[in-house]
Structure formats: C-alpha cells, structure tokens
Design an enzyme around this catalytic site. Structure first.
Site, short mmCIF file in Angstrom:
data_model
loop_
_atom_site.label_atom_id
_atom_site.label_comp_id
_atom_site.label_asym_id
_atom_site.label_seq_id
_atom_site.Cartn_x
_atom_site.Cartn_y
_atom_site.Cartn_z
N MET A 100 18.61 41.68 8.47
CA MET A 100 17.96 40.46 8.28
C MET A 100 16.83 40.28 8.91
O MET A 100 16.45 40.52 10.39
CB MET A 100 18.97 39.59 9.06
N CYS B 19 17.27 41.77 -2.37
CA CYS B 19 16.28 40.55 -1.89
C CYS B 19 15.67 39.96 -3.20
O CYS B 19 14.87 40.58 -3.60
CB CYS B 19 15.12 41.08 -0.56
N HIS C 27 26.34 43.12 -1.99
CA HIS C 27 26.51 41.54 -1.76
C HIS C 27 27.15 41.14 -2.85
O HIS C 27 26.64 41.04 -4.18
CB HIS C 27 25.16 41.24 -1.44
N ASN D 258 29.62 42.75 1.09
CA ASN D 258 29.02 41.84 2.06
C ASN D 258 29.00 40.51 1.67
O ASN D 258 28.91 40.41 0.11
CB ASN D 258 27.50 42.63 2.21
N GLY E 201 29.25 36.23 3.11
CA GLY E 201 30.09 35.22 3.41
C GLY E 201 31.52 35.43 4.36
O GLY E 201 32.35 34.73 4.38
N GLY F 252 26.36 39.36 8.03
CA GLY F 252 25.09 39.24 8.53
C GLY F 252 25.32 37.84 9.21
O GLY F 252 25.25 38.05 10.40
C1 LIG Z 1 17.41 35.44 7.94
C2 LIG Z 1 18.07 36.31 6.83
C3 LIG Z 1 17.06 37.58 6.60
C4 LIG Z 1 17.58 38.47 5.51
N1 LIG Z 1 16.81 39.77 5.58
C5 LIG Z 1 17.19 40.58 4.60
C6 LIG Z 1 16.61 41.75 4.50
O1 LIG Z 1 15.35 41.97 5.16
N2 LIG Z 1 17.39 42.75 3.77
C7 LIG Z 1 18.19 42.35 3.13
O2 LIG Z 1 18.79 43.37 2.50
N3 LIG Z 1 19.13 41.54 3.15
C8 LIG Z 1 18.53 40.34 3.81
N4 LIG Z 1 19.36 39.22 4.18
C9 LIG Z 1 20.48 39.09 3.38
C10 LIG Z 1 21.77 39.57 4.27
O3 LIG Z 1 21.51 41.00 4.45
C11 LIG Z 1 23.05 39.61 3.67
O4 LIG Z 1 23.04 40.21 2.51
C12 LIG Z 1 23.37 38.18 3.31
O5 LIG Z 1 23.24 37.23 4.40
C13 LIG Z 1 24.83 37.78 2.95
O6 LIG Z 1 25.60 38.17 4.07
P1 LIG Z 1 26.29 37.08 4.97
O7 LIG Z 1 26.92 36.13 4.21
O8 LIG Z 1 27.30 37.81 5.80
O9 LIG Z 1 25.12 36.52 6.04
C14 LIG Z 1 19.00 38.37 5.16
C15 LIG Z 1 19.82 37.21 5.36
C16 LIG Z 1 19.28 36.31 6.33
C17 LIG Z 1 20.02 35.16 6.78
#
Ligand SMILES: Cc1cc2nc3c(=O)[nH]c(=O)nc-3n(C[C@H](O)[C@H](O)[C@H](O)COP(=O)(O)O)c2cc1C
Length: 336
Positions: A26, A107, A178, A218, A220, A240
């Site tokens: 993140m 991303c 994801h 990954n 939620g 995340g």
């Molecule tokens: C602040 C933020 C920054 C993120 N930066 C990246 C990143 O650098 N690379 C990436 O693959 N995903 C990035 N993501 C996505 C997360 O890795 C993840 O796939 C996404 O938040 C879904 O997972 P979660 O629901 O558990 O948060 C980011 C998410 C957030 C909230």
C-alpha cells in the site's frame, strides 16, 4: 524481448515462504516503519513493500529499498513493464536481501497507466510473461504477480485464465488475486477498491482449475475468521486496509492462522516494543509523526481510542516532538 525458454514444469508446490497471511502493498502506508510495527505483532505474516517503480530504483536519488532486518520475510513490489529494467531491479532486490519480488498488475491509477504498468498490463499477458521470465532468469527468489480478476469489459473467467496461463508458462507459480476487476477509466484508485463487486468464487475456481499454482486472495477481508474460511480453499490471504486501520488484528495471526503457540501481545506491550524503535528514529534525526501516523489505529475499538488518535494527530508533528508525546497520548485515553 521474446520468451527464450519455458521454465520447468510446475510439479511441486512452489517455494518455501509462508504465504498463509500477508499484508498488501500500500503506497504511502506500508513503509518500513509500518512494517516494523506489523512485524512486532506477527512473525509469520509475509510483508510487502509499497510499490516501487523501476524508474525510481534505477534513476532515483533516494534509497527506495531500505528496510529493517526485522521485517523479513519481506517482498518488494515492483511497478514497471520493461523486462530489462525489471530484471535489473529484481537482481538488486535479491542482492539487498528481499525474499520475493512481486509485479504489480493490479493498480489502476492514471499515473501508473501512463507508464503502461499496473492493472492495464492484464491486457498484455505476453508482455507480463516476458517480464516474469526476465526477472526469473536473474534471481533465485520467487517472482510473483499481484493482479485483479479483470479490467473494464474484459472480465470473463476465460480472460483471467488466459492471463494466468500465459504468465504461469513463463514460470510464475504464485498469484495474488484482488477479487474484483478494475475500471481503467472514470474511477479513482480508491473507488476501484470499493465499487467493482468482489467475486471470491472466481478466485476459488481458479485454484480448483490450477491446483499446482499458489493462489492468494485479496480484497475486502476484515477478520481472521474470514481469513480462515478463505484458507479452506486457497493458499493464502492478503489483507490491506484492515491491517493498516485496525492493526491489532495482526496480534493473533500467528496463533489463529499459522498454528504458533507464541503468546499474544497486548496492545500496550506492542506499544512498549515500538518505543525503542521510535527513540532510535528520533536520535537519527527523524520526525516522530513519520512513525506515529502508522500506529494511530492500535487502540481501535478500545475505550479512549479517539483521545489517543487525536492526541497523536495534534502533537506528534510538532517540531521537537519526542517520545513523551507517546506517553501523554496513552495517558489521554484514561482522562475524563
Ligand atoms: C492507500 C493504498 C495504497 C495502495 N497501494 C498499492 C500498491 O502500491 N500496490 C498494489 O498492488 N496495491 C496497492 N493498493 C491496493 C491493495 O494492495 C489491495 O489490493 C486493496 O486495498 C484491496 O485489499 P483490502 O480490501 O484488504 O484493502 C493500495 C491500497 C491502498 C488503500
């Protein structure tokens, strides 16, 4: 660059890193301070860096790869789509001691798309395969891919399997999926983490169809009970936002998901263990709020957690703020 060889067939379960539970890459959140903090609570969790672009590593002035030894096992996430540059960066990562290199194919930000990497690469599986192949040919550490279940109108199961087929043939045996697609136009990255619907079943299906690949899910996931349920079908769960905003869930990962009998630390014990790290950072001229911003969620759900959070946000950024701010923030939780 053409694919020059097909890597050996996948006959065994890949690599030895424990992928049961990982914390997602993140940007701006999972920096080295957060990762140190997370590691205090869980030895088993696999940690990912923020995405670092090949351009930053190759041409940047700063050291984007610095980390604390305590963070292992640690994966570096790369952003890029030039196979030669990715190979250069993978080699540097291995030399710097990273345990894994991960390619970002998930991303959707405009900035990332204009660099032709991130989620838009799902439409170019051949290019991703070439990138994976180039990286694998120069390192022994695992090269993994984090992706989505689709992009834009290309959201069929066949689209996903065509992508996986191609990239797996180049030797990638570990995917983190994801479980929602990304819209490349019209949604912000934040909206792209909320609006497209989650489809866990699609990821389960992928594991059933590719049993020899390591598949982590990954998107939620908020509780360790949900993790345990996903782990009945899959090799790993990547969390995340919840791991960042409510970090104390990490304190039971080793015990509940990884069979460890290590005692669970209390929140205060975690904070106490963080203090020498913060002191060292301050002694080296660092600012307190560079660390405190990552620990404001430690007391989430506890009485006084708002006071803790507020005290830190109002005071930790001040010039000269020292470790006393932490003690005062903790005390503010019990004041009426
Ligand atoms: C602040 C933020 C920054 C993120 N930066 C990246 C990143 O650098 N690379 C990436 O693959 N995903 C990035 N993501 C996505 C997360 O890795 C993840 O796939 C996404 O938040 C879904 O997972 P979660 O629901 O558990 O948060 C980011 C998410 C957030 C909230």
């Amino acid at each position: 660059m053409p694919l020059t060889h097909i890597s050996e067939p996948l006959t065994t379960m890949p690599n030895t890193i424990n992928r049961t539970f990982s914390i997602a890459p993140m940007l701006d959140w999972t920096d080295r301070h957060y990762r140190y903090f997370a590691r205090l609570m869980s030895s088993e969790t696999l940690l990912y860096t923020e995405m670092v672009t090949t351009g930053a590593i190759i041409h940047g002035k700063g050291d984007y790869l610095a980390y604390n030894q305590e963070e292992h096992p640690l994966a570096l996430q790369l952003g890029g789509s030039n196979a030669t540059d990715l190979a250069t960066c993978a080699k540097i990562a291995a030399e710097r001691g990273y345990d894994e290199v991960n390619l970002n194919v998930g991303c959707p930000s405009d900035r990332v798309q204009s660099g032709r990497f991130g989620a838009c690469l799902m439409a170019e599986p051949q290019l991703v395969a070439e990138c994976v192949d180039a990286m694998r040919s120069v390192v022994d550490i695992p090269v993994t891919v984090k992706t989505r279940i689709g992009i834009d109108e290309q959201d069929s199961y066949e689209f996903l399997t065509q992508f996986i087929d191609k990239v797996a043939t180049a030797g990638c045996d570990t995917f983190i999926i994801h479980a929602r697609k990304a819209w490349l136009q019209g949604l912000s990255p934040k909206e792209n983490r909320e609006i497209p619907e989650l489809d866990y079943e699609r990821v389960y299906q992928l594991k059933r169809d590719y049993p020899k690949l390591s598949i982590s899910i990954n998107g939620g996931v908020k509780t360790l009970a949900e993790c345990a349920s996903h782990l009945e079908q899959l090799d790993g769960v990547m969390v995340g936002r919840e791991a960042y905003q409510n970090p104390y869930i990490l304190a039971q990962v080793d015990q509940l998901l990884c069979g460890s009998d290590r005692p669970v630390l209390s929140r205060d014990a975690v904070l106490e263990k963080m203090i020498p790290y913060m002191e060292k950072h301050l002694q080296q001229g660092g600012r307190l709020n560079h660390i405190t911003r990552h620990i404001t969620g430690l007391y989430q759900g506890e009485v006084g957690s708002r006071a803790w959070r507020r005290y830190l946000s109002e005071n930790a950024h001040r010039q000269g703020a020292g470790i006393e701010v932490i003690h005062q923030a903790r005390e503010s939780m019990t004041l009426k």
